[in-house]
Design an enzyme around this catalytic site. Structure first.
Site, PDB file in Angstrom:
ATOM      1  CG  LEU A   1       9.522 -17.429  -3.428  1.00  0.00           C
ATOM      2  CD1 LEU A   1       9.390 -17.445  -1.895  1.00  0.00           C
ATOM      3  CD2 LEU A   1      10.095 -16.078  -3.867  1.00  0.00           C
TER       4      LEU A   1
ATOM      5  CG  HIS B   1      -0.589   2.208  -9.276  1.00  0.00           C
ATOM      6  ND1 HIS B   1      -0.775   1.766  -7.986  1.00  0.00           N
ATOM      7  CD2 HIS B   1      -1.684   2.958  -9.566  1.00  0.00           C
ATOM      8  CE1 HIS B   1      -1.929   2.234  -7.523  1.00  0.00           C
ATOM      9  NE2 HIS B   1      -2.489   2.965  -8.452  1.00  0.00           N
TER      10      HIS B   1
ATOM     11  N   GLY C   1      -0.132   5.424  -4.451  1.00  0.00           N
ATOM     12  CA  GLY C   1      -0.762   6.689  -4.838  1.00  0.00           C
ATOM     13  C   GLY C   1      -0.135   7.855  -4.092  1.00  0.00           C
TER      14      GLY C   1
ATOM     15  NE  ARG D   1      -4.590   6.838  -6.887  1.00  0.00           N
ATOM     16  CZ  ARG D   1      -4.438   6.531  -5.604  1.00  0.00           C
ATOM     17  NH1 ARG D   1      -4.206   7.470  -4.716  1.00  0.00           N
ATOM     18  NH2 ARG D   1      -4.531   5.277  -5.207  1.00  0.00           N
TER      19      ARG D   1
ATOM     20  NE  ARG E   1      -2.839  -1.295   4.545  1.00  0.00           N
ATOM     21  CZ  ARG E   1      -4.099  -1.384   4.176  1.00  0.00           C
ATOM     22  NH1 ARG E   1      -4.881  -2.264   4.747  1.00  0.00           N
ATOM     23  NH2 ARG E   1      -4.597  -0.595   3.242  1.00  0.00           N
TER      24      ARG E   1
ATOM     25  CD1 TRP F   1       7.256   6.524  -2.927  1.00  0.00           C
ATOM     26  CD2 TRP F   1       6.802   6.894  -5.104  1.00  0.00           C
ATOM     27  NE1 TRP F   1       8.451   6.556  -3.615  1.00  0.00           N
ATOM     28  CE2 TRP F   1       8.208   6.780  -4.950  1.00  0.00           C
ATOM     29  CE3 TRP F   1       6.285   7.123  -6.378  1.00  0.00           C
ATOM     30  CZ2 TRP F   1       9.088   6.892  -6.013  1.00  0.00           C
ATOM     31  CZ3 TRP F   1       7.169   7.242  -7.450  1.00  0.00           C
ATOM     32  CH2 TRP F   1       8.554   7.125  -7.255  1.00  0.00           C
TER      33      TRP F   1
ATOM     34  CB  SER G   1      -8.728  -5.449  -2.591  1.00  0.00           C
ATOM     35  OG  SER G   1      -9.414  -4.226  -2.777  1.00  0.00           O
TER      36      SER G   1
ATOM     37  CG  ASP H   1      -2.079   0.969   1.097  1.00  0.00           C
ATOM     38  OD1 ASP H   1      -2.368   1.400  -0.030  1.00  0.00           O
ATOM     39  OD2 ASP H   1      -2.692   1.306   2.127  1.00  0.00           O
ATOM     40  N   GLY H   2       0.327   2.324  -0.593  1.00  0.00           N
ATOM     41  CA  GLY H   2       0.990   3.626  -0.553  1.00  0.00           C
ATOM     42  C   GLY H   2       1.518   4.115  -1.891  1.00  0.00           C
TER      43      GLY H   2
ATOM     44  NE  ARG I   1      -7.809   1.941  -5.251  1.00  0.00           N
ATOM     45  CZ  ARG I   1      -6.585   2.063  -4.764  1.00  0.00           C
ATOM     46  NH1 ARG I   1      -5.612   2.457  -5.545  1.00  0.00           N
ATOM     47  NH2 ARG I   1      -6.329   1.795  -3.508  1.00  0.00           N
TER      48      ARG I   1
ATOM     49  NE  ARG J   1      -7.821   0.908   5.541  1.00  0.00           N
ATOM     50  CZ  ARG J   1      -7.742   2.243   5.623  1.00  0.00           C
ATOM     51  NH1 ARG J   1      -7.982   2.854   6.763  1.00  0.00           N
ATOM     52  NH2 ARG J   1      -7.433   2.970   4.557  1.00  0.00           N
TER      53      ARG J   1
END
Ligand code: IPE
Ligand code: IPE
Ligand code: MG
Length: 252
Positions: free
Chosen positions: A132, A38, A24, A34, A189, A26, A66, A21-22, A72, A195
């Site tokens: 992995l 991304h 946008g 935005r 997060r 940034w 999500s 998250d973050g 959006r 959250r």
């Protein structure tokens, strides 16, 4: 690059689950759209995968989109979809060469046929890789996961393959999109919000939570190592007392 002091990788989290998250904020901090945030976030994905592959992490799950992100603006959703497609095309051979197995969780039916096809191809190409497992959660929601598991269980009950008494926690876990994988040991997060935003609701029951205000495009291997160090310093008790865990009188 291996930043951890724990050279034997003892107590390394087997499964790390991350809400990236973050992006946008940034970009907005730099007076840029935005979308730029991304795009910048893709580098952090690469760094994260490299760290996990080099430090014996077995599974890393990245929350990329999500079930609520459809809310959006259309232009941002479209940008995220095309970024997803182009990153997949660009990274798949590199991941394969690094022996990384790629999997997707989430409701794929909402995606274009072309994207769904690419996702299947990427999974098939990397299915026998062992270093992995990289799970990308797209159009994923924890509530969706529980609903689709419930539907599968009910279908089996309808044909008599499962009795009501057989519905256990294990059976439900076995029908979630993460069936067969260890539950996350460490949840991270970025971006400062504290959250869960409908991520892996069932699977996070005993996960160690780590929140950082670092914005996702700035989250580098050192930041990830900080989170891992925090994880290693904690005592996981799973309901036992601290003494029971210290005396090793219980198996966790
Ligand atoms: C996370 O960054 C990426 C996605 C949800 C796809 P955001 O786009 O939520 O960034 P902020 O929270 O607005 O800064
Ligand atoms: C969570 O981030 C989803 C992803 C990172 C993919 P959001 O930025 O969408 O979460 P909320 O809406 O602020 O809780
Ligand atoms: Mg956000």
């Amino acid at each position: 690059m291996s930043l951890s002091v724990d050279i034997y990788n003892k107590n390394m989290p087997k499964h790390i689950a991350i809400i990236m998250d973050g992006n946008g904020r940034w970009a907005q901090k730099r007076f840029m759209p935005r979308a730029v945030g991304h795009r910048a976030g893709v580098k952090s994905v690469r760094n994260t995968v490299e760290y996990c592959a080099n430090n014996s992490v077995e599974v890393v799950t990245l929350f990329a989109f999500s079930s609520e992100n459809w809310r959006r603006p259309v232009a941002e959703v479209d940008l995220l979809m095309s970024l997803f497609m182009s990153s997949l095309q660009r990274e798949i051979n590199r991941l394969d060469a690094k022996n990384v197995r790629l999997r997707f969780i989430g409701d794929r039916t909402a995606f274009s046929d072309k994207l769904q096809q690419k996702m299947i191809e990427a999974e098939l190409q990397t299915q026998s890789n062992t270093r992995l497992t990289l799970i990308i959660a797209v159009n994923y929601g924890g509530r969706w996961d529980l609903c689709q598991a419930t539907q599968k269980v009910i279908d089996k009950m309808a044909v008599g393959a499962i009795e009501k008494q057989e519905i256990t926690e294990q059976l439900i876990s076995d029908h979630l999109s993460t069936a067969g994988l260890p539950e996350p040991d460490l949840f991270i997060r970025t971006g400062g919000e504290q959250r869960v935003s409908n991520f892996m609701l069932w699977q996070l029951a005993y996960t160690e939570m780590y929140f950082t205000s670092i914005l996702w495009p700035d989250f580098d291997q050192r930041s990830l190592d900080e989170a891992v160090k925090s994880f290693k310093s904690r005592q996981r008790r799973f309901g036992h007392t601290s003494e029971q865990v210290l005396n090793q009188s219980v198996t966790l």
